[in-house]
Enzyme design. Structure first.
Site, PDB file in Angstrom:
ATOM      1  N   THR A  97       0.813  -1.215   0.000  1.00 56.21           N
ATOM      2  CA  THR A  97       0.000   0.000   0.000  1.00 56.21           C
ATOM      3  C   THR A  97       0.848   1.266   0.000  1.00 56.21           C
ATOM      4  O   THR A  97       0.609   2.189  -0.770  1.00 56.21           O
ATOM      5  CB  THR A  97      -0.867   0.060   1.278  1.00 56.21           C
ATOM      6  OG1 THR A  97      -1.156  -1.249   1.670  1.00 56.21           O
ATOM      7  CG2 THR A  97      -2.117   0.827   1.041  1.00 56.21           C
ATOM      8  N   THR A  98       1.836   1.273   0.894  1.00 59.77           N
ATOM      9  CA  THR A  98       2.683   2.459   0.963  1.00 59.77           C
ATOM     10  C   THR A  98       3.395   2.654  -0.369  1.00 59.77           C
ATOM     11  O   THR A  98       3.470   3.771  -0.896  1.00 59.77           O
ATOM     12  CB  THR A  98       3.723   2.311   2.096  1.00 59.77           C
ATOM     13  OG1 THR A  98       3.061   1.749   3.228  1.00 59.77           O
ATOM     14  CG2 THR A  98       4.317   3.635   2.470  1.00 59.77           C
ATOM     15  N   ASP A 391      -0.758  -8.998   6.256  1.00 58.16           N
ATOM     16  CA  ASP A 391       0.084  -8.685   5.096  1.00 58.16           C
ATOM     17  C   ASP A 391       0.830  -9.936   4.635  1.00 58.16           C
ATOM     18  O   ASP A 391       0.888 -10.249   3.452  1.00 58.16           O
ATOM     19  CB  ASP A 391       1.123  -7.600   5.443  1.00 58.16           C
ATOM     20  CG  ASP A 391       0.482  -6.213   5.484  1.00 58.16           C
ATOM     21  OD1 ASP A 391      -0.751  -6.142   5.362  1.00 58.16           O
ATOM     22  OD2 ASP A 391       1.216  -5.226   5.644  1.00 58.16           O
TER      23      ASP A 391
HETATM   24  P1  ADP Z   1       4.243  -1.448   1.811  1.00 60.48           P
HETATM   25  O1  ADP Z   1       3.048  -0.888   2.497  1.00 60.48           O
HETATM   26  O2  ADP Z   1       4.439  -0.846   0.459  1.00 60.48           O
HETATM   27  O3  ADP Z   1       4.298  -2.930   1.797  1.00 60.48           O
HETATM   28  P2  ADP Z   1       6.413  -1.616   3.719  1.00 60.48           P
HETATM   29  O4  ADP Z   1       6.653  -0.636   4.798  1.00 60.48           O
HETATM   30  O5  ADP Z   1       5.900  -2.942   4.074  1.00 60.48           O
HETATM   31  O6  ADP Z   1       5.493  -0.916   2.647  1.00 60.48           O
HETATM   32  O7  ADP Z   1       7.802  -1.760   2.941  1.00 60.48           O
HETATM   33  C1  ADP Z   1       7.951  -2.580   1.847  1.00 60.48           C
HETATM   34  C2  ADP Z   1       9.333  -2.403   1.236  1.00 60.48           C
HETATM   35  O8  ADP Z   1      10.344  -2.782   2.160  1.00 60.48           O
HETATM   36  C3  ADP Z   1       9.495  -3.277   0.016  1.00 60.48           C
HETATM   37  O9  ADP Z   1      10.091  -2.542  -1.022  1.00 60.48           O
HETATM   38  C4  ADP Z   1      10.418  -4.376   0.513  1.00 60.48           C
HETATM   39  O10 ADP Z   1      11.181  -4.957  -0.510  1.00 60.48           O
HETATM   40  C5  ADP Z   1      11.272  -3.656   1.517  1.00 60.48           C
HETATM   41  N1  ADP Z   1      11.888  -4.564   2.485  1.00 60.48           N
HETATM   42  C6  ADP Z   1      11.271  -5.373   3.368  1.00 60.48           C
HETATM   43  N2  ADP Z   1      12.177  -6.069   4.087  1.00 60.48           N
HETATM   44  C7  ADP Z   1      13.398  -5.694   3.666  1.00 60.48           C
HETATM   45  C8  ADP Z   1      14.731  -6.038   4.029  1.00 60.48           C
HETATM   46  N3  ADP Z   1      14.987  -6.931   4.983  1.00 60.48           N
HETATM   47  N4  ADP Z   1      15.756  -5.430   3.374  1.00 60.48           N
HETATM   48  C9  ADP Z   1      15.489  -4.526   2.417  1.00 60.48           C
HETATM   49  N5  ADP Z   1      14.258  -4.153   2.031  1.00 60.48           N
HETATM   50  C10 ADP Z   1      13.213  -4.721   2.634  1.00 60.48           C
HETATM   51 MG    MG Z   2       4.428  -4.272   3.359  1.00 57.08          MG
END
Ligand code: ADP
Ligand code: MG
Length: 548
Positions: A97-98, A391
């Site tokens: 979503t973000t 999620d």
């Molecule tokens: P959204 O609401 O878009 O899902 P999040 O706050 O969950 O937003 O962030 C998702 C992003 O964080 C994605 O681009 C994902 O690839 C990245 N991400 C999650 N875990 C890791 C990690 N361990 N290292 C690097 N990037 C990560």
């Molecule tokens: Mg997420």
């Protein structure tokens, strides 16, 4: 005939405001960008939290974009459109979503620059839509097909989706639960998390006790100690009517003249309840879940038949029970038949922690449905766990359905942006503009991941671009070092569909905003702005944008 004057022709009532052309566009873009600004600091594993305080002082602390947007009290119509789009993202894939909102913000910001140098919004909209298709192609190209048997990969998918939600310590256990739950509810290649997973949150025990139950768990005790603690081969009535005596209030329609007639009246009512219970026993029921009340008399009578019963079961639980057990919700037991009964291998009351008891409906054949019983000491923690699990469950479900994954950590966004820039270089001057603007917007994702983790975002972008230039497609941002690293090797993986959908939702939102060039006060009562108020200030529930 008198000559025509040059007086302007008024089509709106005097005093009504209207904003047109660049003015309207600029304000709309500003509003949309403001929404993106509000959530972008929460992106990624190092994202910040937001504290939402409602009118009654209740506080929610979260960094879940969807939750923040849902809880924010947004007024501006265009800002609301963006929120609707984030819901679409959530409804389609449950995560990202973000990302979708940040991409929308980026697309609009870059569009604004193009508008300022004289590019018409329609040209930008067409450009964005064309580029979007290219972006999917590039994402597809970098996707990897996985086996749904590969538990390790599925766990990594769950863990990546849960990262940054303040539950790091329990990640391993919760990821296991997600994989088990999503696999358990899969049917004909579909995983319907929304319908088939229920969450029950309990204040006792610790997060470590959180567990998955194959069936339904009700936060209820059996009504009467004389009822059995468990029944095997459960035949379940789902009742939506009362099994209580009518309360004798002052405006009751009966007039009772003597103590004897009161008791005979009661007996009459008892008779009705008795008939109802008899009818249920007759079709072979041994469990009754009632949405309304069950009085002491009916409760005793049910116990006589060896029936387990619970009362005041919530609407949601009733629906979930119907789905899981294959039973029908009935209103009149006298008219029910055997086919209306739900079934389960076992219904029992179980002790949870020290003092809590709950009813477990296990081995349901009606449909594949599971319940996650979340333990945790504080409400905040339990809510965060539920959101993270949701999620992650969605993400695992998406991979079970479509089997395609991409590396995370900004890798897909850098790859798409790089490929788009190469693609742009094959185009003529003006056509390149929208493509480049799109590429820059998509790169907002790694940029914000870096910024939120306190790294120099320009350095990070330069390094990532050069990795991808050298063909290292799966390189994304290592959150510990700030350097490019192989996300596949680190197990930072996401469903392909979350990424394609984020671009889809983001583009839909941006083009929707760009197409508006006129904000006019509408005639409908309640939508009209107050005197002196700009049309930007009035509230209106936006229409869902068409998904492309
Ligand atoms: P959204 O609401 O878009 O899902 P999040 O706050 O969950 O937003 O962030 C998702 C992003 O964080 C994605 O681009 C994902 O690839 C990245 N991400 C999650 N875990 C890791 C990690 N361990 N290292 C690097 N990037 C990560
Ligand atoms: Mg997420």
């Amino acid at each position: 005939m008198a000559g025509l004057t040059n007086a302007p022709i008024l089509i709106l009532k005097e005093g009504h405001k209207r904003e047109t052309g660049k003015d309207a566009q600029r304000k709309n873009i500003m509003a949309a960008k403001a929404v993106a600004e509000a959530v972008k600091t929460t992106l990624g594993p190092k994202g910040m939290d937001k504290m939402l305080v409602d009118g009654t002082g209740d506080v929610v602390i979260t960094n879940d974009g969807a939750t923040i947007l849902r809880e924010m009290d947004i007024e501006h119509p265009v800002a609301k459109m963006i929120v609707e789009v984030s819901r679409a993202q959530e409804d389609e894939v449950g995560d990202g979503t973000t990302t979708a909102v940040v991409i929308a913000g980026g697309l609009l910001e870059n569009a604004e620059e193009l508008i300022n140098i004289g590019v018409h919004p329609t040209v930008i909209v067409q450009g964005y839509k064309a580029v979007q298709k290219k972006a999917y192609e590039f994402l597809e190209e970098m996707a990897v097909t996985v086996s749904t048997e590969d538990r390790d990969i599925l766990k990594k998918i769950a863990e990546t989706a849960m990262t940054g939600k303040g539950i790091e310590v329990f990640k391993d256990k919760l990821a296991e639960i997600c994989v088990d739950a999503a696999s358990a509810i899969e049917e004909d290649g579909k995983v319907d998390v929304e319908e088939r997973v229920n969450f029950v949150k309990i204040g006792s025990g610790s997060v470590k006790d959180t567990e998955l139950e194959q069936g339904v768990v009700l936060d209820k005790e059996r009504l009467n100690p004389d009822m059995p603690k468990k029944v095997e081969g459960a035949r379940i009535v789902l009742l939506d009517s009362t099994l209580e005596l009518k309360k004798l209030s002052t405006d009751a329609k009966v007039t009772i003249s003597s103590p004897e007639s009161l008791s005979s009246f009661r007996e009459g009512e008892d008779e009705v309840l008795k008939e109802k219970v008899d009818a249920m026993a007759k079709v072979g029921a041994n469990v009754v879940f009632c949405k309304q009340g069950i009085g002491a008399y009916a409760s005793r009578y049910l116990a006589n038949f060896g029936i387990i019963a619970a009362r005041r079961v919530s609407d949601e639980d009733m629906k979930f029970l119907a789905l899981a057990t294959g039973g029908k919700i009935v209103t009149d037991p006298l008219e029910m038949s055997e086919e209306d009964l739900g079934s389960a291998e076992l219904v029992r009351e179980k002790k949870i922690g020290k003092e809590k008891k709950m009813i477990f409906v296990e081995g349901c054949h009606g449909a594949k449905a599971v319940t996650v019983v979340i333990h945790g000491s504080s409400e905040q923690l339990r809510d965060n766990i539920e959101r993270a699990l949701e999620d992650a469950l969605w993400s695992v479900g998406t991979v079970l359905e479509s089997k395609k994954i991409v590396p995370g950590g900004g890798a897909p966004e850098i790859e798409v942006a790089e490929k788009l820039r190469q693609y742009a270089s094959t185009m003529s001057g003006r056509d390149q503009l929208a493509v480049k603007a799109f590429a820059d917007a998509v790169e907002e994702i790694p940029l914000n991941l870096a910024e939120n983790a306190g790294f120099d975002s320009i350095d990070v972008l330069v390094n990532l671009r050069s990795s991808h230039g050298a063909g290292k497609k799966s390189y994304g941002l290592d959150m510990n070092t700030g350097k490019p690293a192989d996300m596949m090797a680190q197990g930072v993986v996401e469903p392909l569909r979350v990424k394609t959908q984020a671009i889809k939702s983001g583009t839909a939102a941006a083009t929707l905003v760009l197409r508006v060039d006129d904000v006019i006060a509408a005639k409908v009562e309640g939508l009209r702005p107050k005197p002196g108020q700009s049309p930007h200030d009035y509230t209106r529930r936006p229409m869902m944008p068409p998904m492309m």
